[in-house]
Scaffold this motif. Structure first.
Motif, PDB file in Angstrom:
ATOM      1  N   ARG A  71      13.727 -29.322  53.013  1.00  0.00           N
ATOM      2  CA  ARG A  71      13.147 -28.019  53.305  1.00  0.00           C
ATOM      3  C   ARG A  71      11.764 -27.990  52.686  1.00  0.00           C
ATOM      4  NH1 ARG A  71      12.595 -23.512  50.427  1.00  0.00           N
ATOM      5  NH2 ARG A  71      13.945 -24.308  48.769  1.00  0.00           N
ATOM      6  N   PRO A  72      10.703 -28.110  53.499  1.00  0.00           N
ATOM      7  CA  PRO A  72       9.358 -28.177  52.915  1.00  0.00           C
ATOM      8  C   PRO A  72       8.999 -26.886  52.198  1.00  0.00           C
ATOM      9  CG  PRO A  72       9.248 -27.949  55.302  1.00  0.00           C
ATOM     10  CD  PRO A  72      10.682 -28.207  54.967  1.00  0.00           C
ATOM     11  N   PRO A  73       8.563 -26.988  50.946  1.00  0.00           N
ATOM     12  CA  PRO A  73       8.187 -25.787  50.184  1.00  0.00           C
ATOM     13  C   PRO A  73       6.844 -25.206  50.587  1.00  0.00           C
ATOM     14  CG  PRO A  73       7.859 -27.749  48.852  1.00  0.00           C
ATOM     15  CD  PRO A  73       8.481 -28.206  50.133  1.00  0.00           C
ATOM     16  N   PHE A  74       6.002 -25.998  51.266  1.00  0.00           N
ATOM     17  CA  PHE A  74       4.696 -25.530  51.730  1.00  0.00           C
ATOM     18  C   PHE A  74       4.497 -25.998  53.167  1.00  0.00           C
ATOM     19  CE2 PHE A  74       4.285 -26.610  47.173  1.00  0.00           C
ATOM     20  CZ  PHE A  74       4.057 -25.340  46.665  1.00  0.00           C
ATOM     21  N   SER A  75       3.643 -25.308  53.888  1.00  0.00           N
ATOM     22  CA  SER A  75       3.320 -25.757  55.243  1.00  0.00           C
ATOM     23  C   SER A  75       2.074 -26.630  55.265  1.00  0.00           C
ATOM     24  CB  SER A  75       3.127 -24.548  56.166  1.00  0.00           C
ATOM     25  OG  SER A  75       2.027 -23.753  55.724  1.00  0.00           O
ATOM     26  N   THR A  76       1.107 -26.350  54.355  1.00  0.00           N
ATOM     27  CA  THR A  76      -0.145 -27.110  54.305  1.00  0.00           C
ATOM     28  C   THR A  76      -0.528 -27.382  52.853  1.00  0.00           C
ATOM     29  OG1 THR A  76      -0.940 -26.074  56.347  1.00  0.00           O
ATOM     30  CG2 THR A  76      -2.580 -27.155  54.959  1.00  0.00           C
ATOM     31  N   VAL A  77      -0.833 -28.632  52.548  1.00  0.00           N
ATOM     32  CA  VAL A  77      -1.252 -29.024  51.203  1.00  0.00           C
ATOM     33  C   VAL A  77      -2.570 -29.796  51.303  1.00  0.00           C
ATOM     34  CG1 VAL A  77      -0.747 -30.486  49.194  1.00  0.00           C
ATOM     35  CG2 VAL A  77       1.066 -29.079  50.217  1.00  0.00           C
ATOM     36  N   LEU A  78      -3.531 -29.407  50.482  1.00  0.00           N
ATOM     37  CA  LEU A  78      -4.807 -30.127  50.411  1.00  0.00           C
ATOM     38  C   LEU A  78      -4.734 -31.183  49.310  1.00  0.00           C
ATOM     39  CD1 LEU A  78      -8.371 -28.823  50.747  1.00  0.00           C
ATOM     40  CD2 LEU A  78      -7.797 -30.045  48.647  1.00  0.00           C
ATOM     41  N   VAL A  79      -5.177 -32.389  49.608  1.00  0.00           N
ATOM     42  CA  VAL A  79      -5.178 -33.489  48.639  1.00  0.00           C
ATOM     43  C   VAL A  79      -6.598 -33.618  48.090  1.00  0.00           C
ATOM     44  CG1 VAL A  79      -4.665 -35.920  48.236  1.00  0.00           C
ATOM     45  CG2 VAL A  79      -3.360 -34.632  49.948  1.00  0.00           C
ATOM     46  N   ALA A  80      -6.775 -33.221  46.839  1.00  0.00           N
ATOM     47  CA  ALA A  80      -8.114 -33.174  46.228  1.00  0.00           C
ATOM     48  C   ALA A  80      -8.440 -34.506  45.573  1.00  0.00           C
ATOM     49  CB  ALA A  80      -8.195 -32.035  45.221  1.00  0.00           C
ATOM     50  N   ASN A  81      -8.467 -35.559  46.378  1.00  0.00           N
ATOM     51  CA  ASN A  81      -8.726 -36.888  45.837  1.00  0.00           C
ATOM     52  C   ASN A  81      -9.127 -37.822  46.961  1.00  0.00           C
ATOM     53  OD1 ASN A  81      -8.482 -39.276  43.936  1.00  0.00           O
ATOM     54  ND2 ASN A  81      -7.533 -37.694  42.670  1.00  0.00           N
ATOM     55  N   ARG A  82      -9.251 -39.097  46.656  1.00  0.00           N
ATOM     56  CA  ARG A  82      -9.702 -40.096  47.618  1.00  0.00           C
ATOM     57  C   ARG A  82      -8.938 -41.390  47.374  1.00  0.00           C
ATOM     58  NH1 ARG A  82     -12.790 -44.077  45.792  1.00  0.00           N
ATOM     59  NH2 ARG A  82     -13.866 -44.319  47.751  1.00  0.00           N
ATOM     60  N   GLY A  83      -9.253 -42.423  48.156  1.00  0.00           N
ATOM     61  CA  GLY A  83      -8.716 -43.758  47.895  1.00  0.00           C
ATOM     62  C   GLY A  83      -7.224 -43.880  48.084  1.00  0.00           C
ATOM     63  N   GLU A  84      -6.655 -44.859  47.384  1.00  0.00           N
ATOM     64  CA  GLU A  84      -5.245 -45.182  47.607  1.00  0.00           C
ATOM     65  C   GLU A  84      -4.306 -44.054  47.209  1.00  0.00           C
ATOM     66  OE1 GLU A  84      -2.899 -45.790  45.079  1.00  0.00           O
ATOM     67  OE2 GLU A  84      -4.331 -45.492  43.449  1.00  0.00           O
ATOM     68  N   ILE A  85      -4.647 -43.264  46.177  1.00  0.00           N
ATOM     69  CA  ILE A  85      -3.742 -42.199  45.763  1.00  0.00           C
ATOM     70  C   ILE A  85      -3.710 -41.087  46.805  1.00  0.00           C
ATOM     71  CG2 ILE A  85      -5.501 -41.071  44.340  1.00  0.00           C
ATOM     72  CD1 ILE A  85      -1.627 -41.104  43.929  1.00  0.00           C
ATOM     73  N   ALA A  86      -4.833 -40.795  47.440  1.00  0.00           N
ATOM     74  CA  ALA A  86      -4.835 -39.796  48.503  1.00  0.00           C
ATOM     75  C   ALA A  86      -3.957 -40.260  49.665  1.00  0.00           C
ATOM     76  CB  ALA A  86      -6.257 -39.528  48.981  1.00  0.00           C
ATOM     77  N   CYS A  87      -4.056 -41.534  50.024  1.00  0.00           N
ATOM     78  CA  CYS A  87      -3.217 -42.084  51.098  1.00  0.00           C
ATOM     79  C   CYS A  87      -1.741 -42.005  50.722  1.00  0.00           C
ATOM     80  CB  CYS A  87      -3.600 -43.537  51.378  1.00  0.00           C
ATOM     81  SG  CYS A  87      -5.277 -43.772  52.014  1.00  0.00           S
ATOM     82  N   ARG A  88      -1.440 -42.303  49.456  1.00  0.00           N
ATOM     83  CA  ARG A  88      -0.048 -42.301  49.019  1.00  0.00           C
ATOM     84  C   ARG A  88       0.535 -40.881  49.058  1.00  0.00           C
ATOM     85  NH1 ARG A  88       4.050 -41.025  47.776  1.00  0.00           N
ATOM     86  NH2 ARG A  88       5.526 -41.621  46.158  1.00  0.00           N
ATOM     87  N   VAL A  89      -0.223 -39.873  48.621  1.00  0.00           N
ATOM     88  CA  VAL A  89       0.250 -38.482  48.646  1.00  0.00           C
ATOM     89  C   VAL A  89       0.434 -38.014  50.083  1.00  0.00           C
ATOM     90  CG1 VAL A  89      -0.337 -36.100  48.065  1.00  0.00           C
ATOM     91  CG2 VAL A  89      -0.751 -37.923  46.405  1.00  0.00           C
ATOM     92  N   ILE A  90      -0.510 -38.353  50.943  1.00  0.00           N
ATOM     93  CA  ILE A  90      -0.426 -37.971  52.355  1.00  0.00           C
ATOM     94  C   ILE A  90       0.842 -38.542  52.986  1.00  0.00           C
ATOM     95  CG2 ILE A  90      -1.505 -38.350  54.615  1.00  0.00           C
ATOM     96  CD1 ILE A  90      -4.230 -38.128  53.112  1.00  0.00           C
ATOM     97  N   ARG A  91       1.216 -39.762  52.593  1.00  0.00           N
ATOM     98  CA  ARG A  91       2.423 -40.383  53.136  1.00  0.00           C
ATOM     99  C   ARG A  91       3.671 -39.555  52.826  1.00  0.00           C
ATOM    100  NH1 ARG A  91       1.703 -45.093  50.986  1.00  0.00           N
ATOM    101  NH2 ARG A  91       3.169 -44.941  49.233  1.00  0.00           N
ATOM    102  N   THR A  92       3.793 -39.086  51.598  1.00  0.00           N
ATOM    103  CA  THR A  92       4.962 -38.278  51.238  1.00  0.00           C
ATOM    104  C   THR A  92       4.905 -36.900  51.897  1.00  0.00           C
ATOM    105  OG1 THR A  92       5.531 -39.381  49.167  1.00  0.00           O
ATOM    106  CG2 THR A  92       6.066 -37.061  49.326  1.00  0.00           C
ATOM    107  N   LEU A  93       3.724 -36.300  51.965  1.00  0.00           N
ATOM    108  CA  LEU A  93       3.606 -35.010  52.644  1.00  0.00           C
ATOM    109  C   LEU A  93       4.077 -35.122  54.087  1.00  0.00           C
ATOM    110  CD1 LEU A  93       0.149 -33.724  51.316  1.00  0.00           C
ATOM    111  CD2 LEU A  93       2.433 -33.030  50.560  1.00  0.00           C
ATOM    112  N   ARG A  94       3.720 -36.209  54.754  1.00  0.00           N
ATOM    113  CA  ARG A  94       4.145 -36.397  56.138  1.00  0.00           C
ATOM    114  C   ARG A  94       5.667 -36.501  56.221  1.00  0.00           C
ATOM    115  NH1 ARG A  94       1.575 -40.743  57.079  1.00  0.00           N
ATOM    116  NH2 ARG A  94      -0.318 -39.716  57.794  1.00  0.00           N
ATOM    117  N   SER A  95       6.274 -37.221  55.258  1.00  0.00           N
ATOM    118  CA  SER A  95       7.737 -37.370  55.275  1.00  0.00           C
ATOM    119  C   SER A  95       8.448 -36.044  55.039  1.00  0.00           C
ATOM    120  CB  SER A  95       8.170 -38.391  54.225  1.00  0.00           C
ATOM    121  OG  SER A  95       8.048 -37.857  52.912  1.00  0.00           O
TER     122      SER A  95
END
Length: 721
Positions: A6-30
């Motif tokens: 059950r997603p707790p948010f509908s939209t999350v902004l990732v305030a970063n760049r590089g590999e960590i931004a990609c990694r966070v985006i991956r979990t948000l998508r899941s």
């Protein structure tokens, strides 16, 4: 361990760049959450921008005007309807002011509250705070507002060796070991300058330097309902200059009893500030007394090395950061946490270990990242991606899991050996040398091991056979040679081929290849048909034995009948060759460049040092230690240049009178002459002319330095890596 979907948010902004931004985006998508990426001008084509559901430009390349610009990030949230912000690590991930601004705007900060950030974000305050909650701390002096004179006076009672640490920030930035009292005043000046530039706060404190220390950190998770658990520890002792290089979980040092004690101490530190979310409590453990541990700091964010914990526990830390921020309670308790197997992570940096770990920028011309059983890669890389000089040099992380430590290390080595990144220098070969070291294999680790081992590491050098392959590749990739393959070249009319055709015996092609500073190799090549079937070349390096070389259009080459699988690519006069995690770049010198190099050698006596001081990388001048016209000694620091969050001191190679016009804040290019040394003693006729030419080159380059640079170096990003 996963929670109900059950997603707790509908939209999350990732305030970063590089590999960590990609990694966070991956979990948000899941989790079914819409992701918003932010980017600077330097990152317009970055991987995290492509992988997010939407992306917002937040400013120019300078981190101070983009990723550290809280107002721009807040505006991006409002523009995209983001209900929460995941800060990753570094930048504003531990910035209480940013968290407060988000809260005032009704946006959730995916991290602890402002109180925890304030207490744990200051090393002096956090050390004194946890000491009052039964957590052991390192002996030292930790008080705010101490002057250099007060620190010098207190150092004697603490004892040497000691460690200078900045109160703000982390990741080893501004930390300096001092072994003798007479070193302390000068080192304090450097430490304050670095701390002020990196963190906006030059407050320093002192700690006793623990002998043969091991860096052990404990991952904690806490929710808003009073539940706090730890997920075991990570061994982070393999460091260079306080910067972690290889991390693993669990530590081979700790017994189950010590693991329980240090885990409970970490939980107590988190409880003392009502911590929520994921955090890491870092400890020093003496190798000689592994049952004793001392609190160093608490990082109120995700750590770079969090994947090793995820692999041995099965817990997605980013998922639980998001869920806890949304108000959910942890779905498991301490007894449910089980460590399974072993995991090891290696950080891949854009740097050249053989050249003093100088940072490298450029374009990824060829990319092959590893995969396979037990292998995970968190990466920011893409083919064709431009790596800017503006930010931290970490490109990716290669992580391996195994049933035991030996299997994890073997898998990691295999993964690194299959990695190919051409177009920029990386530390991949260095990582393989480290994990193959006998002490590392035996888990005989401490935070000074790399510094001791580095002088003995046997870096691979390019062979004559590989130079022969590179030289042939350069010819066949020439635009007039027909698209880069021998077959394509053969289809051209004879008058358009650059194969040295003439009546009678063929004419050799001669190439001057620059392998390194003052290392130019001469290669002679006879065209196809002179030494074998079509596509075969006869090649001699530096007048040595002739080798036969044939390039395979599908990749690799055959040298003297032996096939090699090395990857090769050419661009802008530079050729790259890589195999087994090792790579080399070679520049093809034009006639004028070759002549210039020869004249530079003639301008100074054989065997003497170069009077020209060049910047080894593009960057920003952060300090100038001498004045124009000052007499300097050999080895004296002239100025410091910063690039990719690293400060490099440039020294005089010879004694004499220095000539420079640069000032702090000036931008410099790679290989730019930043100073020249006029050697006072007279020499044979002609040497003065060489010095005059050097001085003129210095003046010319310093004048052109005021022109806009191709890639703007940035202010320091506030990162605690």
């Amino acid at each position: 361990m996963t929670a109900p979907h059950r997603p707790p948010f509908s939209t999350v902004l990732v305030a970063n760049r590089g590999e960590i931004a990609c990694r966070v985006i991956r979990t948000l998508r899941s989790l079914g959450i819409r992701s918003v990426a932010v980017y600077s001008d330097a990152d317009a084509g970055a991987r995290h921008v492509r992988e997010a559901d939407t992306a917002v430009r937040i400013g120019p390349a300078s981190a101070a005007e983009s990723y550290l610009n809280a107002e721009a990030l807040l505006a991006a949230c409002l523009r995209t309807g983001a209900e929460a912000v995941h800060p990753g690590y570094g930048f504003l991930s531990e910035n209480a002011g940013f968290a407060r601004a988000l809260a005032e705007a009704g946006i959730v900060f995916i991290g602890p509250d402002v109180h925890a950030l304030n207490v744990m974000g200051d090393k002096i305050r956090s050390k004194n705070h946890v000491a009052g909650h039964g957590v052991p701390v390192v002996p030292g002096l930790a008080e705010p507002g101490l002057t250099d004179e007060q620190l010098i006076e207190a150092a004697g009672s603490i004892g040497y060796p000691l460690l200078i640490k900045p109160s703000a920030g982390g990741g080893g930035k501004g930390m300096h070991a001092v072994y003798e009292p007479e070193e302390l005043p000068a080192v304090l000046l450097t430490a304050r300058r670095v701390a002020a530039s990196a963190f906006g706060d030059d407050t320093l404190f002192l700690e006793r330097l623990i002998p043969t220390p091991r860096h052990i950190e404990v991952q904690v998770l806490a929710d808003r309902h009073g539940n706090v658990v730890h997920l075991g520890e990570r061994e982070c002792s393999l460091q260079r200059r306080h910067q972690k290089v290889i991390e693993e979980a669990p530590s081979a040092l700790l017994t189950e009893a010590t693991r329980a004690r240090i885990g409970e101490a970490a939980c107590n530190a988190a409880r003392s500030v009502n911590y929520t979310g994921a955090g890491t409590v870092e400890f020093l453990v003496s190798d000689a007394s592994p049952d004793e541990f001392f609190f160093m700091e608490m990082n109120t964010r995700l750590q770079v090395e969090h994947p090793v914990t995820e692999l041995v526990t099965g817990v997605d830390l980013v998922e639980w950061q998001v869920r806890v921020a949304g108000g959910e309670a942890l779905a498991f308790g301490q007894d449910d946490v089980v460590l399974s197997g072993h995991a090891v992570e290696a950080r891949v940096y854009a740097e050249n270990p053989e050249a003093g770990f100088l940072p490298s920028s450029g374009t990824v011309l060829r990319l092959e990242e590893p995969a396979g059983e037990g292998i995970r890669v968190d990466s920011s890389l893409l083919p064709g991606l431009a790596i800017p000089a503006a930010y931290d040099p970490m490109l990716s992380k290669v992580i391996a899991w195994g049933d035991d430590r030996a299997e994890a290390l073997d898998r990691l080595d295999t993964a690194l050996a299959s990695s190919v990144v051409l177009g920029i220098d990386t530390n991949t070969e260095y990582l393989r040398l480290l994990i193959g070291d006998e002490d590392v294999r035996a888990a005989r680790l401490d935070t000074t091991l790399i510094e001791r081992k580095l002088p003995g590491l046997a870096f691979r050098t390019v062979t004559d056979a590989e130079l022969a392959v590179l030289a042939v590749g350069m010819l066949t990739s020439d635009a007039q040679g027909g698209g880069g393959t021998p077959a394509a070249a053969a289809e051209l009319p004879p008058w358009q081929r650059r194969d040295g055709f003439r009546l009678g015996l063929p004419r050799p092609r001669r190439l001057s290849l620059e392998v390194g500073p003052d290392d130019v190799r001469e290669v002679s090549i006879l065209p196809a048909g002179s030494a074998g079937p079509d596509g075969t070349f006869a090649v001699a390096v530096d007048g040595g034995p002739t080798r036969t070389v044939r390039l395979d259009p599908a990749g690799g080459a055959v040298v003297d009948g032996v096939r090699t699988g090395a990857a090769m690519v050419h661009a802008d006069g530079v050729s790259w060759l890589g195999e087994g995690g090792w790579s080399v770049s070679v520049r093809r010198l034009s006639r004028s460049a070759r002549l210039q190099a020869q004249l530079a050698l003639v301008a100074r006596a054989a065997g003497t040092a170069d009077p020209l001081v060049r910047s080894p990388m593009p960057g920003t001048v952060v300090s100038v230690s001498v004045q124009d016209g000052e007499v300097v000694e050999e080895g004296q620091v002239l100025l410091a240049v910063e690039a990719m969050k690293m400060e490099h001191q440039l020294r005089a190679a010879v004694a004499g009178t220095v000539h420079l016009t640069l000032k702090p804040g000036d931008l410099v290019r790679a290989d730019q002459v930043v100073a020249s040394i006029h050697v006072e003693e007279a020499g044979p006729a002609g040497e003065a002319t060489g010095q005059e030419a050097a001085d003129q080159e210095t003046a010319d380059q310093q004048t052109s330095a005021q022109e806009p640079a191709a890639q703007e170096p940035t202010a320091k990003e506030v990162s605690a890596r």
